[in-house]
Design a protein around this motif. Structure first.
Motif, PDB file in Angstrom:
ATOM      1  N   GLU A   1      -4.878   3.139  -1.795  1.00 48.69           N
ATOM      2  CA  GLU A   1      -3.885   3.252  -2.860  1.00 48.69           C
ATOM      3  C   GLU A   1      -2.894   2.111  -2.722  1.00 48.69           C
ATOM      4  O   GLU A   1      -2.294   1.926  -1.669  1.00 48.69           O
TER       5      GLU A   1
ATOM      6  N   CYS B   1      -6.841   0.356   2.608  1.00 44.58           N
ATOM      7  CA  CYS B   1      -5.672   0.658   1.769  1.00 44.58           C
ATOM      8  C   CYS B   1      -6.174   1.162   0.421  1.00 44.58           C
ATOM      9  O   CYS B   1      -6.250   0.405  -0.547  1.00 44.58           O
TER      10      CYS B   1
ATOM     11  N   THR C   1       0.843  -1.188   0.000  1.00 48.06           N
ATOM     12  CA  THR C   1       0.000   0.000   0.000  1.00 48.06           C
ATOM     13  C   THR C   1       0.882   1.244   0.000  1.00 48.06           C
ATOM     14  O   THR C   1       1.988   1.234   0.540  1.00 48.06           O
ATOM     15  N   THR C   2       0.395   2.284  -0.620  1.00 48.37           N
ATOM     16  CA  THR C   2       1.112   3.552  -0.590  1.00 48.37           C
ATOM     17  C   THR C   2       0.423   4.539   0.337  1.00 48.37           C
ATOM     18  O   THR C   2       0.973   5.593   0.636  1.00 48.37           O
ATOM     19  N   ARG C   3      -0.794   4.176   0.788  1.00 48.10           N
ATOM     20  CA  ARG C   3      -1.508   5.019   1.745  1.00 48.10           C
ATOM     21  C   ARG C   3      -2.436   4.133   2.568  1.00 48.10           C
ATOM     22  O   ARG C   3      -3.161   3.318   2.019  1.00 48.10           O
TER      23      ARG C   3
END
Length: 135
Positions: free
Chosen positions: A49, A47, A28-30
């Motif tokens: 992103e 999650c 996940t990036t965020r």
């Protein structure tokens, strides 16, 4: 996902020989977290992103000077199976962008090229990785 010694790997119009390893890592990036007033632990997690990173390692042959370059885009496809037989063989494919290319040389492994890619979704909602029957 870890694929050792895939038999046939293509990227865009090129066939990549001597691939020794492919990894697909999802992360996940965020992260979105929420807590209630009842205690210290989150009561909600999401999650929204995500990112799929691909690392591909291959042996470099003498005179192989034309490797991929960062920014190259194409369909990365390969076949995998639980055994060396064709039973339960699957085709894994995705649109991917090359984000890095590196080289290492050692006496034990010889010359190895590492290609880092990021899988790209067609519309942002669809999973960028497609796994289908090899038939």
């Amino acid at each position: 996902m870890l694929i050792l010694n895939p038999r046939h790997v293509t990227f865009a119009a090129a066939t990549w020989p001597d691939v020794t390893l492919i990894t697909l890592s999802r992360r996940t990036t965020r992260v979105v977290l929420d807590w209630s007033d009842n205690g210290p632990h989150p009561t909600f997690a999401d999650c929204p992103e995500q990112r799929t990173d691909i690392k591909l390692m291959m042996e470099v042959q003498r005179g192989d000077l034309d490797g991929p370059r960062p920014g190259d885009t194409g369909t990365l496809a390969f076949f995998t199976s639980p055994t060396t037989a064709d039973g339960a063989r699957r085709r894994v494919s995705m649109t991917a962008v090359v984000v890095g290319v590196g080289h290492e040389v050692s006496l034990k492994a010889g010359a190895v090229r590492t290609i880092d890619l990021v899988a790209v979704s067609s519309d942002g909602a669809a999973d960028p990785v497609t796994i289908s029957s090899a038939d």
